[in-house]
Design a protein around this motif. Structure first.
Motif, PDB file in Angstrom:
ATOM      1  N   LYS A 214     -10.554 -33.935  -0.967  1.00 53.10           N
ATOM      2  CA  LYS A 214     -11.808 -33.901  -0.906  1.00 53.10           C
ATOM      3  C   LYS A 214     -12.614 -32.922  -2.274  1.00 53.10           C
ATOM      4  O   LYS A 214     -11.391 -32.207  -3.077  1.00 53.10           O
ATOM      5  CB  LYS A 214     -11.877 -32.843  -0.434  1.00 53.10           C
ATOM      6  CG  LYS A 214     -11.935 -33.437   1.377  1.00 53.10           C
ATOM      7  CD  LYS A 214     -12.246 -33.112   2.860  1.00 53.10           C
ATOM      8  CE  LYS A 214     -13.437 -31.872   2.650  1.00 53.10           C
ATOM      9  NZ  LYS A 214     -14.511 -33.324   3.140  1.00 53.10           N
TER      10      LYS A 214
ATOM     11  N   GLN B  24     -17.083 -30.532  -7.827  1.00 49.62           N
ATOM     12  CA  GLN B  24     -17.875 -29.630  -6.835  1.00 49.62           C
ATOM     13  C   GLN B  24     -19.387 -29.146  -6.976  1.00 49.62           C
ATOM     14  O   GLN B  24     -20.618 -29.345  -5.687  1.00 49.62           O
ATOM     15  CB  GLN B  24     -17.772 -28.495  -6.625  1.00 49.62           C
ATOM     16  CG  GLN B  24     -17.467 -28.092  -5.293  1.00 49.62           C
ATOM     17  CD  GLN B  24     -16.113 -26.223  -5.195  1.00 49.62           C
ATOM     18  OE1 GLN B  24     -15.892 -26.430  -5.901  1.00 49.62           O
ATOM     19  NE2 GLN B  24     -16.603 -25.622  -4.185  1.00 49.62           N
TER      20      GLN B  24
ATOM     21  N   GLN C  14     -12.614 -29.840  -2.775  1.00 53.78           N
ATOM     22  CA  GLN C  14     -12.839 -28.583  -3.305  1.00 53.78           C
ATOM     23  C   GLN C  14     -11.475 -28.620  -3.243  1.00 53.78           C
ATOM     24  O   GLN C  14     -10.958 -28.939  -1.967  1.00 53.78           O
ATOM     25  CB  GLN C  14     -13.159 -28.387  -2.245  1.00 53.78           C
ATOM     26  CG  GLN C  14     -13.601 -26.348  -1.233  1.00 53.78           C
ATOM     27  CD  GLN C  14     -14.197 -26.179   0.059  1.00 53.78           C
ATOM     28  OE1 GLN C  14     -13.744 -27.194   1.309  1.00 53.78           O
ATOM     29  NE2 GLN C  14     -14.643 -25.371   0.250  1.00 53.78           N
ATOM     30  N   ASN C  15     -11.351 -27.619  -3.655  1.00 51.70           N
ATOM     31  CA  ASN C  15      -9.753 -26.449  -4.799  1.00 51.70           C
ATOM     32  C   ASN C  15      -9.724 -25.213  -3.442  1.00 51.70           C
ATOM     33  O   ASN C  15     -10.175 -24.747  -3.248  1.00 51.70           O
ATOM     34  CB  ASN C  15     -10.004 -25.839  -6.083  1.00 51.70           C
ATOM     35  CG  ASN C  15      -8.096 -25.600  -6.199  1.00 51.70           C
ATOM     36  OD1 ASN C  15      -7.853 -26.031  -5.644  1.00 51.70           O
ATOM     37  ND2 ASN C  15      -8.632 -25.280  -7.098  1.00 51.70           N
ATOM     38  N   LYS C  16      -9.001 -26.199  -2.327  1.00 52.73           N
ATOM     39  CA  LYS C  16      -8.082 -24.557  -1.048  1.00 52.73           C
ATOM     40  C   LYS C  16      -7.486 -25.124  -0.663  1.00 52.73           C
ATOM     41  O   LYS C  16      -6.926 -25.723  -0.312  1.00 52.73           O
ATOM     42  CB  LYS C  16      -9.847 -25.599  -0.116  1.00 52.73           C
ATOM     43  CG  LYS C  16      -9.886 -24.034   0.937  1.00 52.73           C
ATOM     44  CD  LYS C  16     -11.673 -24.526   1.898  1.00 52.73           C
ATOM     45  CE  LYS C  16     -11.261 -23.617   2.615  1.00 52.73           C
ATOM     46  NZ  LYS C  16     -12.808 -23.868   3.606  1.00 52.73           N
ATOM     47  N   ARG C  17      -6.846 -23.736  -0.052  1.00 51.76           N
ATOM     48  CA  ARG C  17      -5.744 -24.194   1.142  1.00 51.76           C
ATOM     49  C   ARG C  17      -5.103 -23.353   2.026  1.00 51.76           C
ATOM     50  O   ARG C  17      -6.492 -22.128   2.157  1.00 51.76           O
ATOM     51  CB  ARG C  17      -4.425 -23.674  -0.092  1.00 51.76           C
ATOM     52  CG  ARG C  17      -3.131 -23.211   0.566  1.00 51.76           C
ATOM     53  CD  ARG C  17      -1.850 -22.143  -0.250  1.00 51.76           C
ATOM     54  NE  ARG C  17      -0.424 -22.526   0.514  1.00 51.76           N
ATOM     55  CZ  ARG C  17      -0.345 -22.253   1.374  1.00 51.76           C
ATOM     56  NH1 ARG C  17      -0.757 -20.520   1.795  1.00 51.76           N
ATOM     57  NH2 ARG C  17       0.730 -22.339   1.587  1.00 51.76           N
ATOM     58  N   ILE C  18      -5.286 -23.922   2.811  1.00 54.19           N
ATOM     59  CA  ILE C  18      -5.191 -23.838   4.678  1.00 54.19           C
ATOM     60  C   ILE C  18      -4.139 -23.506   5.346  1.00 54.19           C
ATOM     61  O   ILE C  18      -3.292 -24.739   5.068  1.00 54.19           O
ATOM     62  CB  ILE C  18      -6.612 -24.588   5.263  1.00 54.19           C
ATOM     63  CG1 ILE C  18      -7.852 -24.910   4.645  1.00 54.19           C
ATOM     64  CG2 ILE C  18      -6.692 -23.955   6.616  1.00 54.19           C
ATOM     65  CD1 ILE C  18      -8.897 -25.800   5.149  1.00 54.19           C
TER      66      ILE C  18
ATOM     67  N   GLU D   5     -13.546 -25.537   8.988  1.00 61.71           N
ATOM     68  CA  GLU D   5     -12.753 -24.183   8.829  1.00 61.71           C
ATOM     69  C   GLU D   5     -13.880 -22.764   9.643  1.00 61.71           C
ATOM     70  O   GLU D   5     -14.834 -22.047   8.333  1.00 61.71           O
ATOM     71  CB  GLU D   5     -11.994 -23.627   7.727  1.00 61.71           C
ATOM     72  CG  GLU D   5     -11.272 -22.871   7.665  1.00 61.71           C
ATOM     73  CD  GLU D   5     -10.596 -22.087   6.812  1.00 61.71           C
ATOM     74  OE1 GLU D   5      -9.482 -21.604   6.236  1.00 61.71           O
ATOM     75  OE2 GLU D   5     -11.351 -22.904   5.437  1.00 61.71           O
TER      76      GLU D   5
ATOM     77  N   THR E 188      -7.991 -30.626  -1.223  1.00 62.90           N
ATOM     78  CA  THR E 188      -7.374 -29.091  -0.063  1.00 62.90           C
ATOM     79  C   THR E 188      -6.380 -29.575   0.892  1.00 62.90           C
ATOM     80  O   THR E 188      -5.605 -30.596   0.858  1.00 62.90           O
ATOM     81  CB  THR E 188      -8.566 -29.274   1.183  1.00 62.90           C
ATOM     82  OG1 THR E 188      -9.973 -29.078   0.650  1.00 62.90           O
ATOM     83  CG2 THR E 188      -8.534 -28.540   2.191  1.00 62.90           C
TER      84      THR E 188
END
Length: 350
Positions: free
Chosen positions: A211, A280, A213-217, A240, A3
């Motif tokens: 983590k 995942q 989870q492939n995510k961009r915040i 989130e 992440t």
């Protein structure tokens, strides 16, 4: 597959808030109580009054892999009183609280107030008749079950958790002050890195959090709520919720000694888990049993692929399958995963 927290250098320090919340800490403690063996707290859990453990078991789904919203965010700063936090919950419409309670079952809503009742009912049924009946009450006539839940939180406070909080309140408040001072002195990146071993500086504008989870915040688009906890380890919670601050619940003890392994390094070592989405899927069934359909909905994955992944993981002995009526529920086999390597288990469970 980490992440990414982008926009760190553009986040106004005035939008970073620290809180030592007894309600959030109670939610973390209830998460541990639902799975004490994983957290190494079996003896601790046995000290909780048996009558409370029995009543809380019916609500454990609200704090497992996904949390009821009020256990994951707060409008307070500093150290609010539990009585004030509980009174604020009691003052809200029961329909709103019921929607937050069923959040862990509703998948990905279009907004914070949207509840897919059919999905909620389906995933409640997969957890057994008693949970299905409780969730049905929350959906159709929420006043009474919501009141029962809030009364249970009050009983927890007076019969158990109030003493736990009294022993840790000052420590958590001090950790919050330390983090705030560090942010002022050394900057937000340095402060965020100090929270947990899974957080590292990526570049001058971003952080990477290990983590599954492939995510961009983009944190510059949020305010940031930082909550130290004595119960969150070995997890790091990133919450989130639309319309709310980005919440980070982190171990009060800080980074610790061991660095968290990257997903890339794990995949290179383990051919059996080389397909990226399988980690995942493992994370989806790490905290509680789930059906393939529920995993596909909540994690926004292709249902056919999820079924294939689960079959492969079951054949490899990493996941167990149990039929519950017309559902098949899957659960991570922690012993089998640990036999491959504790690094892998730490990453999947984080």
């Amino acid at each position: 597959m980490p992440t990414i927290l982008a926009g760190v250098s553009r986040l106004d320090p005035e939008r970073v808030r620290h809180v030592a919340s007894p309600l959030i800490e109670l939610g973390c403690a209830l998460h541990v109580l639902a799975e004490p063996r994983h957290h190494g707290r079996t003896e601790w859990a046995e000290q909780v009054p048996a009558v409370l453990r029995k009543d809380l078991a019916a609500w454990a789904w609200t704090v497992r892999a996904v949390r009821a919203r009020f256990f994951a965010t707060s409008t307070a700063t500093g150290v609010p009183a539990f009585s004030d936090e509980l009174a604020a919950l009691r003052s809200r419409p029961p329909e709103d609280l019921a929607a937050e309670l069923v959040r862990p079952l509703r998948g990905r809503p279009l907004s914070t107030r949207t509840t897919d009742a059919d999905a909620v009912r389906r995933w409640a049924r997969s957890r057994g008749p008693s949970i299905a009946a409780l969730v049905e009450r929350l959906l159709t006539d929420p006043a009474e079950p919501v009141a029962e839940f809030l009364d249970l939180l009050d009983l927890c406070w007076h019969g158990w958790f109030g003493e736990v909080w009294a022993e840790s309140r000052d420590q958590l408040a001090a950790r919050g002050r330390q983090d705030r001072d560090l942010g002022v002195r050394d900057g937000l990146s340095a402060m965020l890195r100090s929270l947990d071993a899974s957080i590292e500086v990526r570049d001058p504008d971003g952080m990477v959090v290990q983590k599954v989870q492939n995510k961009r915040i983009d944190v510059a688009q949020h305010s940031l709520l930082l909550v130290p906890s004595n119960f969150i380890a070995p997890h790091l919670f990133l919450g989130e919720v639309p319309g709310e601050p980005l919440t980070i619940i982190y171990p009060a003890g800080g980074r610790g000694q061991a660095a968290v392994p990257t997903a890339q390094a794990i995949r290179h070592r383990l051919e059996a888990l080389a397909v990226p989405d399988r980690l995942q899927v493992c994370r989806a069934v790490a905290s509680e049993s789930r059906t393939a359909g529920e995993i596909a909905t909540i994690w926004n994955l292709n249902p056919t692929q999820v079924t294939r992944h689960l079959r492969a993981l079951t054949r490899a002995g990493l996941v167990t399958a149990e039929r519950q009526g017309r559902f098949v529920a899957y659960r991570l086999d922690e012993t089998a995963m640990r036999s491959i390597g504790t690094d892998l288990l730490d990453l999947v469970m984080r």
